[in-house]
Design a protein around this motif. Structure first.
Motif, mmCIF file in Angstrom:
data_model
loop_
_atom_site.group_PDB
_atom_site.id
_atom_site.type_symbol
_atom_site.label_atom_id
_atom_site.label_comp_id
_atom_site.label_asym_id
_atom_site.label_seq_id
_atom_site.Cartn_x
_atom_site.Cartn_y
_atom_site.Cartn_z
ATOM 1 N N ARG A 139 -37.874 -25.665 0.192
ATOM 2 C CA ARG A 139 -38.729 -24.477 0.042
ATOM 3 C C ARG A 139 -38.098 -23.494 -0.954
ATOM 4 N NH1 ARG A 139 -41.348 -22.697 5.614
ATOM 5 N NH2 ARG A 139 -42.669 -24.473 5.094
ATOM 6 N N SER B 56 -45.712 -31.258 -5.450
ATOM 7 C CA SER B 56 -45.751 -30.754 -6.835
ATOM 8 C C SER B 56 -44.535 -29.868 -7.056
ATOM 9 C CB SER B 56 -47.041 -29.960 -7.078
ATOM 10 O OG SER B 56 -48.185 -30.752 -6.865
ATOM 11 N N LEU B 57 -43.374 -30.470 -6.970
ATOM 12 C CA LEU B 57 -42.107 -29.749 -7.134
ATOM 13 C C LEU B 57 -41.854 -29.471 -8.624
ATOM 14 C CD1 LEU B 57 -39.956 -31.882 -4.650
ATOM 15 C CD2 LEU B 57 -40.703 -29.520 -4.292
ATOM 16 N N ILE C 222 -45.962 -14.538 -6.588
ATOM 17 C CA ILE C 222 -45.454 -15.477 -5.590
ATOM 18 C C ILE C 222 -44.052 -15.108 -5.128
ATOM 19 C CG2 ILE C 222 -44.649 -17.854 -5.349
ATOM 20 C CD1 ILE C 222 -47.232 -18.733 -6.652
ATOM 21 N N ALA D 105 -47.057 -21.602 2.662
ATOM 22 C CA ALA D 105 -46.377 -22.069 3.874
ATOM 23 C C ALA D 105 -45.467 -20.983 4.443
ATOM 24 C CB ALA D 105 -45.578 -23.336 3.567
ATOM 25 N N ARG E 76 -39.896 -23.919 -13.911
ATOM 26 C CA ARG E 76 -40.973 -24.817 -14.318
ATOM 27 C C ARG E 76 -41.302 -24.671 -15.813
ATOM 28 N NH1 ARG E 76 -42.217 -24.238 -8.714
ATOM 29 N NH2 ARG E 76 -43.213 -26.120 -7.869
ATOM 30 N N ASN F 88 -38.562 -25.049 -4.360
ATOM 31 C CA ASN F 88 -39.947 -25.032 -4.847
ATOM 32 C C ASN F 88 -40.380 -23.629 -5.259
ATOM 33 O OD1 ASN F 88 -42.333 -26.390 -5.473
ATOM 34 N ND2 ASN F 88 -43.254 -25.969 -3.478
ATOM 35 N N LEU F 89 -39.844 -22.638 -4.590
ATOM 36 C CA LEU F 89 -40.209 -21.253 -4.922
ATOM 37 C C LEU F 89 -39.438 -20.717 -6.131
ATOM 38 C CD1 LEU F 89 -40.459 -19.751 -1.332
ATOM 39 C CD2 LEU F 89 -42.327 -19.891 -2.993
ATOM 40 N N PRO G 106 -47.376 -32.118 2.155
ATOM 41 C CA PRO G 106 -48.306 -31.304 1.363
ATOM 42 C C PRO G 106 -47.617 -30.207 0.566
ATOM 43 C CG PRO G 106 -48.454 -30.720 3.690
ATOM 44 C CD PRO G 106 -47.582 -31.954 3.600
ATOM 45 N N GLU G 107 -46.519 -29.712 1.078
ATOM 46 C CA GLU G 107 -45.856 -28.592 0.408
ATOM 47 C C GLU G 107 -45.007 -29.052 -0.775
ATOM 48 O OE1 GLU G 107 -43.711 -26.110 3.172
ATOM 49 O OE2 GLU G 107 -42.704 -25.028 1.550
ATOM 50 N N PHE G 108 -44.529 -30.303 -0.734
ATOM 51 C CA PHE G 108 -43.518 -30.714 -1.706
ATOM 52 C C PHE G 108 -43.998 -31.848 -2.624
ATOM 53 C CE2 PHE G 108 -40.836 -29.305 2.053
ATOM 54 C CZ PHE G 108 -40.705 -28.005 1.570
ATOM 55 N N PRO H 76 -50.172 -37.313 -13.240
ATOM 56 C CA PRO H 76 -49.440 -37.021 -12.001
ATOM 57 C C PRO H 76 -49.920 -37.849 -10.815
ATOM 58 C CG PRO H 76 -50.877 -35.174 -12.598
ATOM 59 C CD PRO H 76 -50.878 -36.121 -13.753
ATOM 60 N N PHE I 133 -47.900 -23.682 -2.970
ATOM 61 C CA PHE I 133 -47.915 -24.400 -1.687
ATOM 62 C C PHE I 133 -46.820 -23.850 -0.767
ATOM 63 C CE2 PHE I 133 -49.667 -28.138 -4.246
ATOM 64 C CZ PHE I 133 -50.975 -27.915 -3.838
ATOM 65 N N SER I 134 -45.632 -23.630 -1.356
ATOM 66 C CA SER I 134 -44.552 -23.098 -0.530
ATOM 67 C C SER I 134 -44.788 -21.622 -0.202
ATOM 68 C CB SER I 134 -43.196 -23.265 -1.236
ATOM 69 O OG SER I 134 -42.676 -24.558 -1.015
ATOM 70 N N ALA I 135 -45.353 -20.872 -1.145
ATOM 71 C CA ALA I 135 -45.634 -19.462 -0.859
ATOM 72 C C ALA I 135 -46.600 -19.342 0.322
ATOM 73 C CB ALA I 135 -46.202 -18.789 -2.104
ATOM 74 N N THR J 82 -49.971 -29.124 -12.249
ATOM 75 C CA THR J 82 -48.837 -29.716 -11.535
ATOM 76 C C THR J 82 -47.943 -28.645 -10.913
ATOM 77 O OG1 THR J 82 -47.510 -29.772 -13.556
ATOM 78 C CG2 THR J 82 -48.781 -31.750 -13.033
ATOM 79 N N ASP J 83 -48.377 -27.395 -10.954
ATOM 80 C CA ASP J 83 -47.595 -26.310 -10.359
ATOM 81 C C ASP J 83 -47.844 -26.276 -8.851
ATOM 82 O OD1 ASP J 83 -46.218 -24.004 -9.749
ATOM 83 O OD2 ASP J 83 -47.880 -22.691 -10.329
ATOM 84 N N GLY J 84 -46.787 -26.380 -8.090
ATOM 85 C CA GLY J 84 -46.927 -26.389 -6.636
ATOM 86 C C GLY J 84 -46.205 -25.262 -5.944
ATOM 87 N N LYS J 85 -45.813 -24.249 -6.709
ATOM 88 C CA LYS J 85 -45.075 -23.145 -6.092
ATOM 89 C C LYS J 85 -45.908 -22.456 -5.010
ATOM 90 C CE LYS J 85 -42.881 -20.516 -9.046
ATOM 91 N NZ LYS J 85 -42.553 -19.399 -9.975
#
Lengths: 121, 544
Positions: free
Chosen positions: B235, B161-162, A21, A52, B243, B238-239, B157-159, B38, A48-50, A43-46
């Motif tokens: 962004r 699951s931060l 990612i 996007a 975690r 989140n990247l 939708p993108e944020f 969650p 989603f941004s990748a 619960t990992d959402g990294k």
């Protein structure tokens, strides 16, 4: 495990190795026809941004998300630009239309060109 | 106030239906506790020490009378007849039946309320100045920007699951009543020669177990680009946010690890690379929202106020100037002896709703200090309002005084807490029972947290109290000299932790030393800034 598309239909797709990612930008993936991104946990959402970022930078190939996405996050995945998402066989049996499109409207623009940002009334 | 249109309502209604379906799957066993956690958290549903707790969003701390009546109705029908206003301007119900929560959400949706994103690793309710729209020196009404953020962040939708929870605060005055420097992102709106109104973007503040004061990331940005800048910052977080360890997952840790300049460069890169014209805020959108919040009021001539000492004490302590002459901002104290800070009964909520209708254009505000505000009161109505509030035990004249403490629910409710908080708030009332003495002491903010998560914001209290566990017993660590306005300061540790019964005697010694050494007109926190805490340390532990 099955991959489904935005309509919930299972599809068979040969996947390339997952893309790291941190390198998921158009420079790294180039013109690859398929890019696979991994969800490390439920619960990992990294990714989603990748996804996007790739869509924002103009990547037009097929984006695949694998790992424990979960049926309650499918709509998020499709809305940020994934074409195919992995679910378990059990989840496929439980899947209903409401999991794929729980909301009639969205406040955010969609990288796939779907519903536009709502304007305040 | 902002009123939902059909799209807003459809989204909230759909969210109720979505959660009801998720709850069905959980109750039928299709979802495990781990899978459901969650999902319920992003609808504000916690499993507390005694019962499920639902945290209801009060966007930017603004309510109308109809909404407050609905909260009273929910408290009466589904809870134990009361609600608890929190330090982030929301309300919590502590005694719900889990199976009834979807029905409660349905009731909330009827009055344009919800519990969306009041918990979980997502963008939480945006907070702001509780006096927004009622004070004179605003660059603009900050609730306009808050509402824009509410819409943009809702079910993003993108944020969703931060790495961790994400809190945004907005201020629009020189005096920052929103504590933007202790939020993941702070937005300071200001008048600007080119843009009309611009904003500075602050980042990386937060309390919790690693308190950090935020830093200014970017300055003088046009409000039209707010959503694109927020998207860029979120962004990057989140990247790159961690975690692997939840205690290292907040954006403050990332900014410190990366360095402010490198973080700035990454955010700017994302902004330029990913800029989305659809996110640009149009002038029409701002104007429409501003019209929702606008409250045109005609100036009034001064009226004579009652000379009765009790009224004058309340007026001086619990009211503030309004932007329009002839009006006042009125605080309703939720800090009375015998009641936990922030608790309000259903009967009191209904009474406040009626008083807001009669005296304050049906508007009510919630504050970070767990009080309520009626923001637009005609001075000629003050005496009637004061009498009506007194009849409801809501006219206690202690705003900003030592008994106006804020406290998290502590071990009495919260499964994370190490120590009781509410009993210390009560002990403050007992130790400083004399209101005349409280007024002589002057402004003194006591903030109490039952654990390191710092929901009581103890780091930024003039006196902060942190509950810690020591050999299975609750002890308390005091910090001195914190402040949350006009340049945030984190309090300095006074000395070793003390047991519960030693806390108030220790505070008494601190206050007495301050009274003995202060200069004329010097408030406690300024005294600490001038003298440091050496003298207070000496007197505090002299008998230990």
């Amino acid at each position: 495990m099955p991959l489904i598309d935005v309509s919930g239909s299972p599809t068979s797709q040969a996947l390339p190795p997952a893309t790291g990612i941190t390198e998921a930008n158009t420079t790294s993936v180039g013109h690859a026809p398929v890019v696979t991104l991994v969800f490390d946990g439920p619960t990992d959402g990294k990714a989603f941004s990748a996804a996007a970022v790739l869509r924002s930078e103009g990547y037009a190939g097929t984006l695949v998300g694998i790992g424990p996405v979960g049926i309650d996050r499918l709509t998020q995945g499709f809305r940020v630009g994934f074409d195919l998402l992995e679910i378990t066989d059990t989840e496929l049996q439980q899947l209903k239309p409401c999991h794929l499109a729980p909301f009639p409207h969205h406040y955010q623009p969609n990288p796939n060109g779907h519903p536009a940002l709502k304007k305040s009334a | 106030m902002y009123q939902y249109n059909a799209i807003d309502q459809a989204i909230v209604d759909a969210r109720v239906a979505q959660f009801a379906e998720q709850m069905d799957r959980y109750l039928q066993g299709s979802l495990s506790d781990e899978q459901f956690a969650p999902l319920r958290l992003q609808n504000g549903l916690y499993l507390q020490r005694h019962a499920p707790m639902l945290r209801v969003a009060i966007p930017y701390g603004t309510l109308d009378s109809r909404q407050l009546r609905k909260l009273a109705d929910i408290a009466r029908r589904f809870d134990r007849g009361y609600g608890h206003f929190t330090t982030r301007q929301n309300i919590q119900f502590n005694w719900l039946d889990m199976a009834e929560v979807p029905e409660v959400l349905g009731e909330l949706a009827k009055v344009q309320m919800h519990a969306i994103q009041t918990s979980g690793a997502c963008i939480r309710n945006t907070t702001t100045d509780p006096l927004a729209g009622a004070v004179a020196d605003e660059a603009m009404d900050p609730r306009v920007v808050c509402e824009l953020i509410r819409q943009w962040s809702t079910l993003h939708p993108e944020f969703a699951s931060l790495p961790r929870k994400f809190k945004i605060a907005v201020t629009a005055t020189d005096t920052d009543r929103a504590a933007i420097e202790v939020h993941d992102i702070g937005i300071r709106l200001k008048r600007h020669a080119v843009h009309g109104v611009a904003f500075d973007l602050w980042v990386g503040g937060g309390l919790g177990r690693t308190p950090v004061i935020g830093r200014r990331l970017l300055a003088d940005l046009p409000v039209a680009e707010l959503r694109n800048w927020l998207t860029a910052a979120l962004r990057v977080y989140n990247l790159a946010g961690r975690r692997d360890n939840k205690y290292k997952a907040r954006i403050k840790i990332l900014v410190n690890a990366m360095g402010l300049q490198a973080f700035r460069e990454q955010v700017t890169h994302r902004y330029l690379s990913d800029h989305d014209p659809a996110l640009r805020i149009q002038a029409r959108e701002l104007d429409d929202l501003a019209a929702c919040f606008s409250r045109p009021l005609e100036p009034r001539l001064d009226v004579p106020l009652p000379a009765a000492p009790e009224f004058q004490r309340w007026f001086g302590q619990n009211t503030r100037p309004h932007r329009v002459s002839g009006y006042r901002v009125v605080f309703l104290s939720l800090k009375r002896p015998g009641t936990a800070p922030g608790d309000v009964t259903a009967t009191q909520m209904e009474a406040v709703a009626a008083l807001a209708e009669k005296f304050s254009l049906s508007e009510i505000r919630t504050t970070h200090d767990q009080n309520l505000v009626l923001p637009h009161v005609d001075c000629s109505d003050l005496e009637s309002l004061w009498r009506a509030l007194a009849a409801q035990d809501l006219a206690h004249p202690n705003i900003n005084l030592i008994s106006d403490s804020i406290a998290c629910p502590g071990i009495d409710f919260c499964s994370l807490a190490n120590a009781p908080s509410l009993s210390l708030a009560e002990a403050l009332h007992e130790t400083f029972a004399d209101l005349e003495e409280q007024m002589a002491i002057g402004p003194l903010e006591v903030k109490i947290s039952g654990c390191m998560n710092a929901c009581g914001h103890h780091h930024i209290g003039h006196i902060g109290i942190l509950g810690v566990e020591k050999k299975g017993e609750p002890w308390y660590q005091l910090t001195i000299g914190g402040r949350d306005q006009n340049g945030v300061v984190l309090g300095e540790r006074l000395g070793p932790a003390v047991p519960h019964d030693a806390v108030l005697p220790l505070i008494r010694r601190v206050v007495d030393r301050y009274l003995a050494e202060r200069q004329q007109g010097e408030i406690f926190v300024d005294y600490v800034a001038r003298c440091g805490i050496k003298s207070l340390k000496e007197v505090s532990y002299a008998t230990h």
